[in-house]
Motif scaffolding. Structure first.
Motif, PDB file in Angstrom:
ATOM      1  N   VAL A   1       0.873  -1.170   0.000  1.00  0.00           N
ATOM      2  CA  VAL A   1       0.000   0.000   0.000  1.00  0.00           C
ATOM      3  C   VAL A   1       0.909   1.219   0.000  1.00  0.00           C
ATOM      4  O   VAL A   1       1.744   1.375   0.899  1.00  0.00           O
ATOM      5  N   ASP A   2       0.783   2.049  -1.015  1.00  0.00           N
ATOM      6  CA  ASP A   2       1.586   3.270  -1.078  1.00  0.00           C
ATOM      7  C   ASP A   2       1.174   4.224   0.033  1.00  0.00           C
ATOM      8  O   ASP A   2      -0.010   4.465   0.241  1.00  0.00           O
ATOM      9  N   VAL A   3       2.177   4.767   0.714  1.00  0.00           N
ATOM     10  CA  VAL A   3       1.964   5.832   1.696  1.00  0.00           C
ATOM     11  C   VAL A   3       2.650   7.060   1.121  1.00  0.00           C
ATOM     12  O   VAL A   3       3.884   7.128   1.058  1.00  0.00           O
ATOM     13  N   LEU A   4       1.839   8.004   0.669  1.00  0.00           N
ATOM     14  CA  LEU A   4       2.360   9.207   0.021  1.00  0.00           C
ATOM     15  C   LEU A   4       2.654  10.263   1.085  1.00  0.00           C
ATOM     16  O   LEU A   4       1.738  10.824   1.678  1.00  0.00           O
ATOM     17  N   LEU A   5       3.933  10.500   1.341  1.00  0.00           N
ATOM     18  CA  LEU A   5       4.348  11.516   2.300  1.00  0.00           C
ATOM     19  C   LEU A   5       4.669  12.831   1.593  1.00  0.00           C
ATOM     20  O   LEU A   5       4.552  13.895   2.179  1.00  0.00           O
ATOM     21  N   ALA A   6       5.094  12.740   0.347  1.00  0.00           N
ATOM     22  CA  ALA A   6       5.370  13.890  -0.522  1.00  0.00           C
ATOM     23  C   ALA A   6       5.407  13.346  -1.946  1.00  0.00           C
ATOM     24  O   ALA A   6       5.491  12.130  -2.134  1.00  0.00           O
ATOM     25  N   GLU A   7       5.347  14.196  -2.943  1.00  0.00           N
ATOM     26  CA  GLU A   7       5.381  13.711  -4.329  1.00  0.00           C
ATOM     27  C   GLU A   7       6.624  12.878  -4.618  1.00  0.00           C
ATOM     28  O   GLU A   7       6.587  11.986  -5.445  1.00  0.00           O
ATOM     29  N   ASP A   8       7.719  13.161  -3.897  1.00  0.00           N
ATOM     30  CA  ASP A   8       8.961  12.421  -4.133  1.00  0.00           C
ATOM     31  C   ASP A   8       9.274  11.414  -3.027  1.00  0.00           C
ATOM     32  O   ASP A   8      10.364  10.854  -2.983  1.00  0.00           O
ATOM     33  N   THR A   9       8.312  11.172  -2.133  1.00  0.00           N
ATOM     34  CA  THR A   9       8.523  10.210  -1.044  1.00  0.00           C
ATOM     35  C   THR A   9       7.275   9.351  -0.878  1.00  0.00           C
ATOM     36  O   THR A   9       6.245   9.814  -0.392  1.00  0.00           O
ATOM     37  N   VAL A  10       7.402   8.104  -1.332  1.00  0.00           N
ATOM     38  CA  VAL A  10       6.325   7.125  -1.264  1.00  0.00           C
ATOM     39  C   VAL A  10       6.894   5.868  -0.618  1.00  0.00           C
ATOM     40  O   VAL A  10       7.775   5.217  -1.178  1.00  0.00           O
ATOM     41  N   LEU A  11       6.423   5.552   0.572  1.00  0.00           N
ATOM     42  CA  LEU A  11       6.904   4.380   1.289  1.00  0.00           C
ATOM     43  C   LEU A  11       5.845   3.287   1.270  1.00  0.00           C
ATOM     44  O   LEU A  11       4.656   3.560   1.111  1.00  0.00           O
ATOM     45  N   ILE A  12       6.293   2.047   1.451  1.00  0.00           N
ATOM     46  CA  ILE A  12       5.389   0.910   1.527  1.00  0.00           C
ATOM     47  C   ILE A  12       5.746   0.114   2.780  1.00  0.00           C
ATOM     48  O   ILE A  12       6.551  -0.821   2.727  1.00  0.00           O
ATOM     49  N   PRO A  13       5.181   0.489   3.928  1.00  0.00           N
ATOM     50  CA  PRO A  13       5.435  -0.294   5.139  1.00  0.00           C
ATOM     51  C   PRO A  13       4.867  -1.705   4.993  1.00  0.00           C
ATOM     52  O   PRO A  13       3.925  -1.930   4.228  1.00  0.00           O
ATOM     53  N   ASP A  14       5.427  -2.650   5.747  1.00  0.00           N
ATOM     54  CA  ASP A  14       4.906  -4.017   5.712  1.00  0.00           C
ATOM     55  C   ASP A  14       3.466  -4.069   6.202  1.00  0.00           C
ATOM     56  O   ASP A  14       2.656  -4.838   5.695  1.00  0.00           O
ATOM     57  N   ILE A  15       3.141  -3.249   7.188  1.00  0.00           N
ATOM     58  CA  ILE A  15       1.764  -3.069   7.645  1.00  0.00           C
ATOM     59  C   ILE A  15       1.568  -1.577   7.881  1.00  0.00           C
ATOM     60  O   ILE A  15       2.441  -0.906   8.421  1.00  0.00           O
ATOM     61  N   VAL A  16       0.426  -1.085   7.469  1.00  0.00           N
ATOM     62  CA  VAL A  16       0.103   0.320   7.685  1.00  0.00           C
ATOM     63  C   VAL A  16      -1.265   0.415   8.356  1.00  0.00           C
ATOM     64  O   VAL A  16      -2.197  -0.302   7.991  1.00  0.00           O
ATOM     65  N   VAL A  17      -1.343   1.261   9.377  1.00  0.00           N
ATOM     66  CA  VAL A  17      -2.617   1.588  10.010  1.00  0.00           C
ATOM     67  C   VAL A  17      -2.842   3.073   9.751  1.00  0.00           C
ATOM     68  O   VAL A  17      -2.002   3.905  10.112  1.00  0.00           O
ATOM     69  N   GLY A  18      -3.940   3.369   9.086  1.00  0.00           N
ATOM     70  CA  GLY A  18      -4.233   4.760   8.750  1.00  0.00           C
ATOM     71  C   GLY A  18      -5.680   5.105   9.017  1.00  0.00           C
ATOM     72  O   GLY A  18      -6.521   4.216   9.195  1.00  0.00           O
ATOM     73  N   ARG A  19      -5.953   6.370   9.044  1.00  0.00           N
ATOM     74  CA  ARG A  19      -7.336   6.834   9.189  1.00  0.00           C
ATOM     75  C   ARG A  19      -8.087   6.492   7.905  1.00  0.00           C
ATOM     76  O   ARG A  19      -7.575   6.723   6.803  1.00  0.00           O
ATOM     77  N   ARG A  20      -9.273   5.940   8.054  1.00  0.00           N
ATOM     78  CA  ARG A  20     -10.050   5.513   6.875  1.00  0.00           C
ATOM     79  C   ARG A  20     -10.233   6.638   5.870  1.00  0.00           C
ATOM     80  O   ARG A  20     -10.153   6.417   4.661  1.00  0.00           O
TER      81      ARG A  20
END
Length: 190
Positions: free
Chosen positions: A71-90
């Motif tokens: 699951v892409d986690v977009l922190l900035a246009e040039d920073t996209v991380l993919i944690p092994d598990i992500v918990v986010g606000r729906r």
């Protein structure tokens, strides 16, 4: 082995560039426009992810969602991380990924990802305001739970879980688990 690079023209990559890549079985992430590439994970890695996912999902509040990679986690246009598990606000998820910092990011250390999981990713996630970061080392086994410190120093370790002792965690919400449970071939109970 983790590979790092930029575009063939030497410019920083963006999320749009990442979206144009073919699905070739590798995990591609961006850190300040630099491409990070990881091979597919090993079974022990996936065992830990599956067990943590089960524990986190059962207790997840309705306003949050727990998802495994990728699951892409977009922190900035040039920073996209993919944690092994992500918990986010729906309400922060869209059809492409999680927009902004997660509530919790979990990484399971692999031989090829040790430096990135222990240094680079937590620094970027802390900078973005992700309040909780968990790091699991299946070889020990241990799980270290970090949260943002009161100062501007990034994360501070709050809990270290080792062996078969069941530990109760309260952030980002209440769960109980042991490090041994995460890696056992045939676990009894949590």
């Amino acid at each position: 082995m983790e590979r790092v690079g930029t575009s063939s023209q030497g410019k920083s990559l963006t999320w749009a560039d990442l979206e144009s890549f073919d699905d070739d079985g590798y995990r591609y992430e961006l850190l300040d426009g630099t491409l990070l590439m990881s091979p597919s994970p090993r079974p022990i890695h996936q065992r830990v992810v599956a067990r943590l996912l089960a524990v986190l999902s059962v207790h997840c509040p309705r306003d949050l969602e727990v998802l495994p990679a990728p699951v892409d986690v977009l922190l900035a246009e040039d920073t996209v991380l993919i944690p092994d598990i992500v918990v986010g606000r729906r309400d922060a998820f869209n059809e492409r990924g999680l927009i902004g910092p997660p509530v919790l990011a979990v990484e399971v250390i692999s031989r090829s990802s040790r430096l990135i999981d222990q240094k680079l990713k937590p620094a970027k996630l802390a900078e973005a305001g992700c309040p909780n970061y968990w790091l699991v080392d299946p070889k020990v086994p241990e799980m270290r739970c970090f949260s943002l410190s009161d100062s501007d120093t990034g994360y501070a370790e709050r809990v270290q879980i080792t062996g078969d002792k069941i530990t109760e965690l309260y952030e980002p919400y209440r769960v109980e688990l042991s490090a041994a449970y995460l890696v056992a071939d045939y676990p009894d109970e949590i």
